[in-house]
Design an enzyme around this catalytic site. Structure first.
Site, short mmCIF file in Angstrom:
data_model
loop_
_atom_site.label_atom_id
_atom_site.label_comp_id
_atom_site.label_asym_id
_atom_site.label_seq_id
_atom_site.Cartn_x
_atom_site.Cartn_y
_atom_site.Cartn_z
N ASP A 172 -7.04 4.44 -4.35
CA ASP A 172 -7.69 4.30 -3.05
C ASP A 172 -8.31 5.69 -2.81
O ASP A 172 -8.51 6.43 -3.78
CB ASP A 172 -6.67 3.91 -1.95
CG ASP A 172 -7.35 3.37 -0.68
OD1 ASP A 172 -7.69 2.19 -0.64
OD2 ASP A 172 -7.54 4.15 0.28
N LYS A 205 0.86 -1.19 0.00
CA LYS A 205 0.00 0.00 0.00
C LYS A 205 0.89 1.22 0.00
O LYS A 205 2.03 1.17 0.45
CB LYS A 205 -0.88 0.02 1.26
CG LYS A 205 -2.12 0.87 1.12
CD LYS A 205 -3.25 0.07 0.53
CE LYS A 205 -4.48 0.90 0.29
NZ LYS A 205 -5.64 0.05 -0.07
N1 GLU Z 1 -7.42 0.29 -2.72
C1 GLU Z 1 -8.19 -0.87 -3.03
C2 GLU Z 1 -8.19 -1.80 -1.83
O1 GLU Z 1 -8.19 -1.34 -0.72
C3 GLU Z 1 -7.76 -1.54 -4.33
C4 GLU Z 1 -6.33 -1.90 -4.46
C5 GLU Z 1 -5.92 -2.39 -5.85
O2 GLU Z 1 -6.78 -2.43 -6.74
O3 GLU Z 1 -4.76 -2.70 -6.00
O4 GLU Z 1 -8.26 -3.00 -1.91
#
Ligand code: GLU
Length: 451
Positions: free
Chosen positions: A171, A131
């Site tokens: 996100d 992340k």
């Molecule tokens: N931010 C989204 C999550 O919390 C998607 C992450 C992604 O698609 O890599 O899962």
């Protein structure tokens, strides 16, 4: 190992997480929520304890922090901080979104990255967990300012990512516009048209159909599975939804498609309750086109909608609650209010929106609770499908992606349900999701040795 000594060992791991990562309360909370459920695994599988898998999984493989300088439209210089936490790559390249929001700090990124490991494992699609983000606030910034920020951010980030290394996505605060600017800068710096380095791209240039909708759609599909398990379906159910970003909008859309009614949306200034059900076209116009506030929705909708400044959306009576805004937005008091009003299921569209106290209140009242690791995995699942399309230089139809998403969500529900039963916690999706996700990662780590 006995159950008591497994619990002691896990408590010691958590104490070490707190000691080693001071001032990161959200990471401590996310780690505690997982560790609390792993004692039966440690007790049943001595090799997991021997290989110190729990001790290893709470420590990110790599953490990158960097300066992001940029100039606003008036020529003033700003300095933000950039983050990418590459948490675990046992199952595939690091995968997870970027969050641009003033509240972002290392602890927030680590809580999100830690949850992402297990969520991604549950999809079964071969993606590790990571992340990133920045404390940059895109709110009220011009397109040109957002572009300059994204370009500066990518000028450092590009050296850490790649379609076989680490694949960021969106996100909070990072949507199609930001992914476009980030991709453009990556392409320019590297001189590579490497589609699979980012997901959430535009559908005309390497993006997947239904990626935008996937998180919200997936959460509603997961909720439908929880209801089915209780002999019910979505038809005629009334739902409270919080938030008004991408997840909330497509949660509302799927609820309506499946015969339920979404009554609310919210933002940081308050919430709107609409007795006729949220008007999706108006909501999309205000949020996606005008980047406006939910108060504008109430003003333009007419008599069925009321804007409640500063109130708690969880006081609105409903059968279902789908928190889709941000972490810790639904506490114990809100959970008690939902229970008083007869809620049947609560399912997390956002990451960790329900506090541990609130989860306890819901569980004691017999409410079905879908934890985000399982319930909101649809977004990252379609990201993995986007990577698959990019590898094959392919574009799948919306119908095909949606049908694969539905299968993934049913599989995740089944896996969580079945794992919870196997470990003596029937109906407990939190335990099921944590243990099933952990075991997939742990097995891969065991097989790959001490790295
Ligand atoms: N931010 C989204 C999550 O919390 C998607 C992450 C992604 O698609 O890599 O899962």
């Amino acid at each position: 190992m006995t159950s008591a000594s497994a619990q002691d060992r896990l408590a010691a791991v958590h104490a070490e997480v707190v000691r080693r990562n001071p001032a990161e309360p959200e990471f401590h909370q996310a780690a505690r929520e997982v560790l609390e459920t792993l004692a039966p695994v440690l007790a049943a599988r001595p090799e997991v304890a021997e290989a110190a898998l729990v001790e290893r999984i709470v420590e990110p493989e790599r953490q990158v922090l960097f300066r992001v300088p940029w100039q606003d439209d008036r020529g003033r210089t700003h300095v933000n901080r950039g983050f990418r936490v590459e948490f675990n790559s046992a199952l595939g390249p690091y995968k997870g979104g970027l969050r641009f929001h003033p509240t972002v700090n290392l602890g927030i990124v680590k809580f999100l990255g830690f949850e992402q490991i297990f969520k991604n494992a549950l999809t079964g699609l071969g993606i590790g967990g990571g992340k990133g983000g920045s404390d940059f606030d895109p709110h009220g910034r011009s397109d040109a300012e957002v572009m300059r920020f994204c370009q500066s951010f990518m000028t450092e980030l590009y050296r850490h990512i790649g379609d076989r290394t680490d694949v960021p996505a969106g996100d909070i605060g990072v949507g199609g516009r930001e992914i476009g600017y980030l991709f453009g800068q990556y392409r320019r710096i590297t001189n590579r048209w490497e589609a699979g380095v980012l997901t959430g791209k535009g559908v005309g240039w390497g993006g997947s159909n239904a990626r935008t909708e996937a998180t919200g759609y997936g959460n509603v599909l997961f909720t439908a599975e929880m209801l089915r398990q209780r002999g019910e379906d979505l038809e005629g159910q009334q739902a409270v939804v919080s938030g008004s970003g991408n997840v909330a909008i497509y949660t509302v859309e799927k609820l309506h498609q499946l015969g339920a009614r979404a009554l609310t949306v919210s933002d940081s200034s308050g919430y709107v309750v609409d007795d006729k059900g949220i008007d999706l076209e108006l909501l999309k116009q205000i949020k996606e086109v005008e980047r406006g506030r939910v108060e504008d929705y109430a003003k333009r909708r007419g008599t069925s909608a009321t804007f409640v400044p500063g109130g708690s959306v969880w006081d609105v009576p409903a059968d279902l609650a789908l928190p889709s805004a941000t972490q810790n937005e639904l506490g114990a008091e809100a959970a008690r209010s939902l229970v008083r009003n007869g809620v049947k299921a609560v399912s997390e569209g956002a990451n960790m929106p329900v506090t541990p106290d609130a989860v306890r209140v819901l569980r004691e009242a017999g409410v079905a609770f879908g934890p985000g690791k399982a319930a909101n995995a649809g977004g990252v699942a379609v990201s993995a499908l986007e990577m698959r399309q990019n590898s094959g230089r392919d574009v799948w139809s919306k119908e095909r992606v949606e049908s694969e998403l539905a299968t993934v969500m049913q599989d995740i529900h089944h896996t969580c349900w079945e794992t919870a039963e196997r470990y003596g916690a029937p109906g407990d999706y939190v335990t099921g999701a944590n243990i099933a996700g952990f075991e997939r990662v742990a097995d891969a780590m065991l097989a790959q040795g001490l790295v």
